[in-house]
Every structure is written in C-alpha cells, then in structure tokens.
Motif scaffolding. Sequence first.
Motif, PDB file in Angstrom:
ATOM      1  N   SER A  75       3.973   6.687   0.579  1.00 56.26           N
ATOM      2  CA  SER A  75       2.557   6.675   1.378  1.00 56.26           C
ATOM      3  C   SER A  75       2.718   6.164   2.792  1.00 56.26           C
ATOM      4  O   SER A  75       3.794   5.188   3.205  1.00 56.26           O
ATOM      5  CB  SER A  75       1.613   5.595   0.605  1.00 56.26           C
ATOM      6  OG  SER A  75       1.295   6.234  -0.730  1.00 56.26           O
TER       7      SER A  75
ATOM      8  N   LYS B 201      -0.814   2.601   6.171  1.00 55.07           N
ATOM      9  CA  LYS B 201      -2.137   2.607   6.167  1.00 55.07           C
ATOM     10  C   LYS B 201      -3.073   3.045   4.658  1.00 55.07           C
ATOM     11  O   LYS B 201      -4.016   2.744   4.211  1.00 55.07           O
ATOM     12  CB  LYS B 201      -2.962   3.235   7.086  1.00 55.07           C
ATOM     13  CG  LYS B 201      -2.923   4.795   7.165  1.00 55.07           C
ATOM     14  CD  LYS B 201      -3.341   5.346   8.220  1.00 55.07           C
ATOM     15  CE  LYS B 201      -3.448   6.848   8.381  1.00 55.07           C
ATOM     16  NZ  LYS B 201      -3.723   7.510   9.307  1.00 55.07           N
ATOM     17  N   GLN B 202      -2.103   3.713   3.669  1.00 53.41           N
ATOM     18  CA  GLN B 202      -2.583   4.004   2.648  1.00 53.41           C
ATOM     19  C   GLN B 202      -2.521   2.726   1.412  1.00 53.41           C
ATOM     20  O   GLN B 202      -3.068   3.008   0.603  1.00 53.41           O
ATOM     21  CB  GLN B 202      -2.016   5.297   2.119  1.00 53.41           C
ATOM     22  CG  GLN B 202      -2.528   6.594   3.037  1.00 53.41           C
ATOM     23  CD  GLN B 202      -1.861   7.921   2.661  1.00 53.41           C
ATOM     24  OE1 GLN B 202      -0.708   8.025   2.541  1.00 53.41           O
ATOM     25  NE2 GLN B 202      -2.649   9.000   2.405  1.00 53.41           N
ATOM     26  N   VAL B 203      -1.559   2.030   1.746  1.00 53.41           N
ATOM     27  CA  VAL B 203      -1.283   0.999   0.885  1.00 53.41           C
ATOM     28  C   VAL B 203      -2.162  -0.046   1.048  1.00 53.41           C
ATOM     29  O   VAL B 203      -2.528  -0.527   2.115  1.00 53.41           O
ATOM     30  CB  VAL B 203       0.229   0.476   0.946  1.00 53.41           C
ATOM     31  CG1 VAL B 203       0.502  -0.787  -0.043  1.00 53.41           C
ATOM     32  CG2 VAL B 203       1.265   1.653   1.045  1.00 53.41           C
ATOM     33  N   SER B 204      -2.511  -0.612  -0.133  1.00 50.88           N
ATOM     34  CA  SER B 204      -3.716  -1.473   0.042  1.00 50.88           C
ATOM     35  C   SER B 204      -3.824  -2.547  -1.138  1.00 50.88           C
ATOM     36  O   SER B 204      -3.343  -2.134  -2.160  1.00 50.88           O
ATOM     37  CB  SER B 204      -5.163  -1.002   0.129  1.00 50.88           C
ATOM     38  OG  SER B 204      -5.495  -0.252  -0.917  1.00 50.88           O
ATOM     39  N   LEU B 205      -4.438  -3.729  -0.917  1.00 51.58           N
ATOM     40  CA  LEU B 205      -4.511  -4.710  -1.807  1.00 51.58           C
ATOM     41  C   LEU B 205      -6.161  -4.729  -2.350  1.00 51.58           C
ATOM     42  O   LEU B 205      -6.914  -5.065  -1.302  1.00 51.58           O
ATOM     43  CB  LEU B 205      -4.040  -5.910  -1.462  1.00 51.58           C
ATOM     44  CG  LEU B 205      -4.240  -7.135  -2.534  1.00 51.58           C
ATOM     45  CD1 LEU B 205      -3.543  -6.774  -3.919  1.00 51.58           C
ATOM     46  CD2 LEU B 205      -3.682  -8.452  -1.981  1.00 51.58           C
ATOM     47  N   ASP B 206      -6.633  -4.707  -3.432  1.00 55.33           N
ATOM     48  CA  ASP B 206      -7.972  -4.943  -3.686  1.00 55.33           C
ATOM     49  C   ASP B 206      -7.775  -6.450  -4.165  1.00 55.33           C
ATOM     50  O   ASP B 206      -7.428  -6.680  -5.311  1.00 55.33           O
ATOM     51  CB  ASP B 206      -8.373  -4.231  -4.961  1.00 55.33           C
ATOM     52  CG  ASP B 206      -9.713  -4.425  -5.425  1.00 55.33           C
ATOM     53  OD1 ASP B 206     -10.299  -5.612  -5.147  1.00 55.33           O
ATOM     54  OD2 ASP B 206     -10.363  -3.347  -6.105  1.00 55.33           O
TER      55      ASP B 206
ATOM     56  N   LEU C 177      -2.523  -3.896  -6.269  1.00 60.88           N
ATOM     57  CA  LEU C 177      -1.729  -3.220  -5.207  1.00 60.88           C
ATOM     58  C   LEU C 177      -1.546  -1.929  -5.458  1.00 60.88           C
ATOM     59  O   LEU C 177      -0.914  -1.418  -6.246  1.00 60.88           O
ATOM     60  CB  LEU C 177      -0.573  -3.897  -4.916  1.00 60.88           C
ATOM     61  CG  LEU C 177       0.425  -3.437  -3.586  1.00 60.88           C
ATOM     62  CD1 LEU C 177      -0.438  -3.804  -2.448  1.00 60.88           C
ATOM     63  CD2 LEU C 177       1.777  -4.023  -3.684  1.00 60.88           C
ATOM     64  N   ARG C 178      -2.329  -0.825  -4.396  1.00 70.80           N
ATOM     65  CA  ARG C 178      -2.529   0.454  -4.640  1.00 70.80           C
ATOM     66  C   ARG C 178      -1.126   0.897  -3.673  1.00 70.80           C
ATOM     67  O   ARG C 178      -1.386   0.785  -2.397  1.00 70.80           O
ATOM     68  CB  ARG C 178      -3.531   0.879  -4.139  1.00 70.80           C
ATOM     69  CG  ARG C 178      -4.695   0.606  -5.260  1.00 70.80           C
ATOM     70  CD  ARG C 178      -6.041   1.075  -4.725  1.00 70.80           C
ATOM     71  NE  ARG C 178      -7.425   1.038  -5.583  1.00 70.80           N
ATOM     72  CZ  ARG C 178      -7.707  -0.118  -6.524  1.00 70.80           C
ATOM     73  NH1 ARG C 178      -6.689  -0.738  -6.722  1.00 70.80           N
ATOM     74  NH2 ARG C 178      -8.570  -0.352  -7.199  1.00 70.80           N
TER      75      ARG C 178
ATOM     76  N   SER D 116      -0.523   2.035  -9.147  1.00 69.48           N
ATOM     77  CA  SER D 116      -0.793   0.667  -8.556  1.00 69.48           C
ATOM     78  C   SER D 116      -0.151  -0.239  -9.315  1.00 69.48           C
ATOM     79  O   SER D 116       0.472  -0.070 -10.379  1.00 69.48           O
ATOM     80  CB  SER D 116      -2.251   0.561  -8.753  1.00 69.48           C
ATOM     81  OG  SER D 116      -2.700   0.723 -10.148  1.00 69.48           O
TER      82      SER D 116
END
Length: 68
Positions: free
Chosen positions: A13, A16-21, A27-28, A34
């Motif tokens: 990815s 900018k597509q990797v994210s943490l909720d 961690l997506r 995830s």
Amino acid sequence: MTAISLLSIHVDSAPKQVSLDPDSLTLRLEVGVSLDLSDTSPETCRTIARLLMQAARVKDSAHLKAVV
C-alpha cells in the motif's frame, strides 16, 4: 503470550493508505488486511514499532547502495 501465525502477507500500500484506528487499535495495512492490536501489550507494540523502523533503515540503506 505470543501468538504466531503461519500466514505471510505482502503489503504494498501507499503510505497514505496505511492507517491506525485509535478507537479499535487496528492498524489497516491493505484492503482487507489489518492488524488488531487491542489485546497486544504496550511492550509488544513498541517492539513491533522498533522492528518496523529497523526495516525502514535497512530498506533506506539498500536504496542508497543501489543509487550509488
């Protein structure tokens, strides 16, 4: 206790597509991929972060060698 999975996932990815909720501590990494950190100890989270930074340094070093 450490859980070990025999599953290997290739993550490509864009950053900018990797994210943490922060609410679910998930961690997506990819669409449909995830890492659920909700039951992970703070020490294990720090170890994962340290190892990811080490991987980044290795990749940076390899990239610099390839450029030179």
